[in-house]
Structures are given as C-alpha cells and as structure tokens.
Design an enzyme around this catalytic site. Structure first.
Site, PDB file in Angstrom:
ATOM      1  N   GLU A   1      37.315  34.799  42.612  1.00 17.81           N
ATOM      2  CA  GLU A   1      38.093  35.128  43.814  1.00 17.81           C
ATOM      3  C   GLU A   1      39.191  36.108  43.426  1.00 17.81           C
ATOM      4  O   GLU A   1      39.848  35.947  42.391  1.00 17.81           O
ATOM      5  CB  GLU A   1      38.712  33.870  44.408  1.00 17.81           C
ATOM      6  CG  GLU A   1      39.669  34.118  45.576  1.00 17.81           C
ATOM      7  CD  GLU A   1      40.293  32.843  46.118  1.00 17.81           C
ATOM      8  OE1 GLU A   1      41.452  32.894  46.571  1.00 17.81           O
ATOM      9  OE2 GLU A   1      39.634  31.780  46.074  1.00 17.81           O
TER      10      GLU A   1
ATOM     11  N   GLU B   1      48.269  37.625  49.654  1.00 24.34           N
ATOM     12  CA  GLU B   1      48.535  36.364  50.341  1.00 24.34           C
ATOM     13  C   GLU B   1      50.040  36.272  50.526  1.00 24.34           C
ATOM     14  O   GLU B   1      50.819  36.775  49.715  1.00 24.34           O
ATOM     15  CB  GLU B   1      48.050  35.162  49.534  1.00 24.34           C
ATOM     16  CG  GLU B   1      46.551  35.001  49.499  1.00 24.34           C
ATOM     17  CD  GLU B   1      46.149  33.682  48.866  1.00 24.34           C
ATOM     18  OE1 GLU B   1      45.571  32.849  49.577  1.00 24.34           O
ATOM     19  OE2 GLU B   1      46.439  33.493  47.664  1.00 24.34           O
TER      20      GLU B   1
END
Length: 516
Positions: free
Chosen positions: A314, A319
């Site tokens: 990932e 974020e």
C-alpha cells in the site's frame, strides 16, 4: 490553466533542477521574484481564470531595463538540454519583446540571454533554445552548458515600456527533469458532469470485513449514490454526509464514496490536484493498493492474484487525520519478504490552507525508489528493494472515511464535507526529452520551423513510422511511411517544443523540434 513554464527539458533522473524554485507556485505566495528598475512584482488572480493565481510584472516605463529576477538553488543546469518554455500574458494589443537571461555561470560563460516577440492578445507560449544563446559583451551565439545561478526576465528590454504583464506557475505533475512526461491515463473532469466516468472509475461499496464493515474502525458506508460522488464545474467531488444508511443489514450514520481507478500501472508518477475537507472527524485519502490484493468489492478482483493485504503493498500518497488539518501523511504498508512480518514506514509534512487552496499530491515510483511529494517537494523517500512488494501493478483509490483510527472523534454537529479533485494524472517514465545516442544519425530541418520541416536519416534503412509528441507525452501525429526523407506540415501546431520519434526496422530515433 495557464502556466509559466520556465521549464527545462533536462535529463537528470531523480535530480531536481531547482528544488526551491520549480514549480513556481504562486498559488501559495511562493517563488516571489525580486523586481528592480522601478518594476513591481506581485501576485493576483488570473483575469482569465479567477480560481488561479498568477505572477504580475508591472513596468513603470521610466527605465530602459525594468525586470525581475530569482536566485536558483540549486542552480539551473544546461549540460543536457537548452530548451526553455514559458507562457506570457499581455492584452496591450501590440507586439512585446520579452528577454530571458541567465546569470552566474560556473563554466566561464557571461550572462546568457534570448529574446522573443509576443503579441499582446492574451496568453502565448514561447520556446527558447539556449543552444544558440546570446552572451552579453560577445558577438555571435554560444551553446551554453554548466550551471547558472540566477534567472532574470525583462519585458520591453531597452524600451521605455509601461504596462502590466502576467506569468504563471510551472505545472506540478509536469516534472520533466524526472522524465515522467508520458501521460498514460488521466481524468481532468472537464468535459462532463454527473457521475464519475464509469469507464475510468469503480465504486467500491461492499464492506471489506465480512461484507458489513470497513477496516480501522471507520464509521461510514461507501455508496455509489451521486450525492456522495459527482463531477461538476471541472472537478470531482467526494462528499461525506451524515445520514443513516443500511447496507447488508448494517446501519451506519455516515455515507461517503470510495473510488477505484480502472487503470493499473507499475512504476510512474501520479499527480492529484485536490482540496481537502476541513471538518474534524474526516479522513481523506489518496492512495494505491497492489492490484493483486483481491479485496472484497474492488475493481480488479483476482485478475492479478490474490495475495491479500499487506502482501500486496500500500502506498499512501496523502492521508489527513481528523483532528489536525495542518499536516498530511505519506506511508508505506507492506510485508517484509525476508521476515514475512508486517511493516510500515512514513512521515508527515506541514500543509496550510488545504481545504481552500488546491495542492498537488504526488507519487514517484520506480524500480529503485518511492517518493511522495507535496506541491512537487519530496518529503518522503524509501529505497525500493526486493524485500518490499512494490514491483507489481497498483491502482488508485480516492475516498473520505469517517472516524476510525485516523479520523478520530466525529463532532455531533457534523453534517457534510467534500474533497474536491481537479485532476488525476498518471505518467510513465519515458525517453521523451532525451535526444538518444543515435541523434546524429537523423536530421530535422529547418529547426526551429514555422510550417514545413523535413526529417532525413543518414542510414540505409527507410523510415517506417513517425510520431510527434508534446512535452506531456501526448501523441499529436503518427504515420506509417517507407521513405528515407519525410516532409511534415506542422503549421497547425502551437508554438513550443515537440519530440519527433522515427523508427526504422532496427532503430528508433528521438529528436526535439521547435515550432516557431
């Protein structure tokens, strides 16, 4: 958008030309030039696009040489290529001369400059070839090389010219110094409205934990409702909403959207220009997963394998947590191939005004390195080795989660918030901009050219295929031939830099072309 592309097509892999100066990001009041000679420099809205900020050169008309300069750290390097492109705006209805000068050579050159005449009827693009540069105090031209530490720009040099002229930013997902200039997939969200393009995006709505819940303690259901994801006014909106929603017998108090790209890629550059939600409790993310994950409800299923998470790898490009909107995260999550143990690695970087101002969130991913960038500045880097699983296809995910590990507490008065995305672009690394080692075997003349040019090979083999590509990697013309010399009409091309690719049965040639 118009962009000042003081843009060197340099061939320095993972070597930033002007780490502090390119891209010229007037959106955030950065890269302020210093004005001199009674000239002024400041930032204002683009009169042709009020959502964009531009640099302004305001001449008083009281001095022959009024201009602006910027010190370059590190210095600009001319060893590989000498092309500069830039956009310039004037509406004074007359032809304007603009001079671009480089100072502070470390190779013994004097100040190098070129000039161009630009009509005052709006935005214009100009390409300057400093392989034929004028040198102050010398006659003739020089093919300059080495480093130059300062750039200066004059409008109306050696004239008493008054007026207001505009320059704008280098585009953030167009870092040609890294050779990621082959645009292979994108959504600009410009030419349509309503639901996200179903040929490009998949709504992932089935909860990944037992079909009824999402990971990390998230408190939303994702839907394919147009109220949660839609395109309007040139951008994609992903909207988190407070509302009761039942899926598979489980009711959640919030809805949102989670989009998978229907495009998977291995290595390249991703640029996403976005505004983030400002509300506490929101957890926006721009990220990738290995396409071999076979996650419940995702687009690719088991097409590329079924290794699960975190074996798939990932990459979190952006974020943001739910309690501090002044930072963003970049993280890798993966299984260590040597120990078979889950690991993660990442960092944060400061960000200001992320909800009101567009920022560019980027990933550079090669066989050797993984970098995450904010507004073209690298803030996370990890060597890519065979002990981490980043040698497989990945796809892009865009979503807003609510609450959970990184969203935190959701205020009781939350109603809705939006992540707004201007574009998503994926570039592959290519040799456009690299005049390859066979460059001397091909002749393009005249170059620069305004209408007709000729391509001739010093080779016994005929040209079988020819294409013209712009600096973004977009192919504008491709033709099949069987000749040693080809005549091309380029009169319909805009002024600027292009790349001619010719192929024979055994060789490929790449050479630049300047359209006047």
């Amino acid at each position: 958008m118009k962009y000042l592309r003081l843009l060197f097509i340099l061939n320095c892999f993972l070597n930033y030309l002007w780490s502090q100066d390119l891209p010229l990001d007037f959106e955030n009041n950065q890269d302020l030039f210093t004005a001199f000679g009674n000239c002024e420099f400041y930032i204002q809205q683009d009169p042709t696009n009020n959502s964009n900020m531009v640099g302004v050169i305001q001449n008083s008309g009281s001095n022959l040489y009024e201009g602006i300069y910027l010190d370059l750290t590190p210095a600009a390097n001319f060893d590989s290529s000498n092309i500069i492109q830039f956009d310039f705006f004037s509406d004074n209805g007359q032809n304007n001369t603009i001079q671009v000068k480089f100072e502070g050579s470390d190779s013994g050159f004097g100040d190098a400059f070129l000039e161009a005449t630009i009509p005052g009827n709006g935005w214009s693009n100009v390409a300057l070839d400093f392989s034929q540069s004028n040198i102050i105090g010398e006659s003739g031209t020089e093919n300059i090389n080495g480093n130059f530490s300062r750039i200066a720009i004059f409008v109306g040099p050696n004239q008493l010219l008054s007026g207001t002229f505009l320059i704008d930013n280098v585009e953030g997902g167009e870092n040609l110094s890294l050779n990621f200039n082959n645009l292979v997939w994108s959504d600009e969200f410009d030419d349509y409205s309503g639901e996200p393009d179903p040929t490009k995006w998949h709504h992932q709505i089935v909860p990944i934990i037992n079909g009824n819940s999402w990971a990390n303690g998230e408190e939303q259901h994702y839907t394919d409702n147009i109220s949660n994801s839609y395109v309007s006014n040139g951008s994609l909106k992903i909207k988190a909403v407070k509302e009761n929603y039942n899926y598979n017998g489980v009711t959640k108090s919030y809805t949102s959207a989670r989009l998978n790209s229907k495009f998977a890629f291995k290595y390249g550059r991703v640029d996403v220009r976005a505004k983030l939600p400002s509300s506490a409790g929101t957890w926006p993310a721009i990220w990738t997963l290995g396409a071999n994950i076979n996650e419940i409800g995702n687009y690719f299923g088991d097409t590329y394998g079924s290794v699960g998470w975190p074996n798939c790898g990932e990459i979190d490009i952006m974020e943001q947590n739910g309690w501090n909107k002044n930072i963003t995260y970049a993280y890798l999550h993966y299984t260590n191939a040597n120990t078979n143990i889950y690991e993660n690695m990442g960092t944060t970087t400061p960000i200001t005004d992320s909800s009101e101002t567009y920022h560019i969130y980027s990933l550079i991913w090669t066989e050797d390195v993984i970098q995450v960038l904010l507004d073209d500045n690298v803030f996370f880097e990890r060597e890519n080795t065979n002990i981490i699983p980043y040698d497989n296809l990945h796809y892009i995910i865009l979503n807003i989660a609510m609450g959970g590990n990184l969203g935190g507490v959701i205020p009781s008065d939350f109603s809705q918030d939006v992540m707004e995305i201007d574009y998503v672009r994926v570039y592959e690394q290519s040799n456009l901009g690299l005049e390859n080692s066979l460059v001397d075997e091909i002749r393009i003349y005249p170059n620069p050219s305004s209408n007709i040019c000729y391509i001739e090979l010093n080779d016994l083999e005929p040209i079988k295929y020819l294409s013209i590509t712009d600096t973004k990697g977009k192919t504008l013309l491709s033709k099949v031939f069987n000749f040693h010399e080809v005549q091309l009409d380029i009169s319909l091309l805009k002024s600027g830099l292009y790349f001619i690719r010719t192929e024979t049965p055994t060789k490929t040639f790449i050479k630049r072309l300047i359209k006047k």
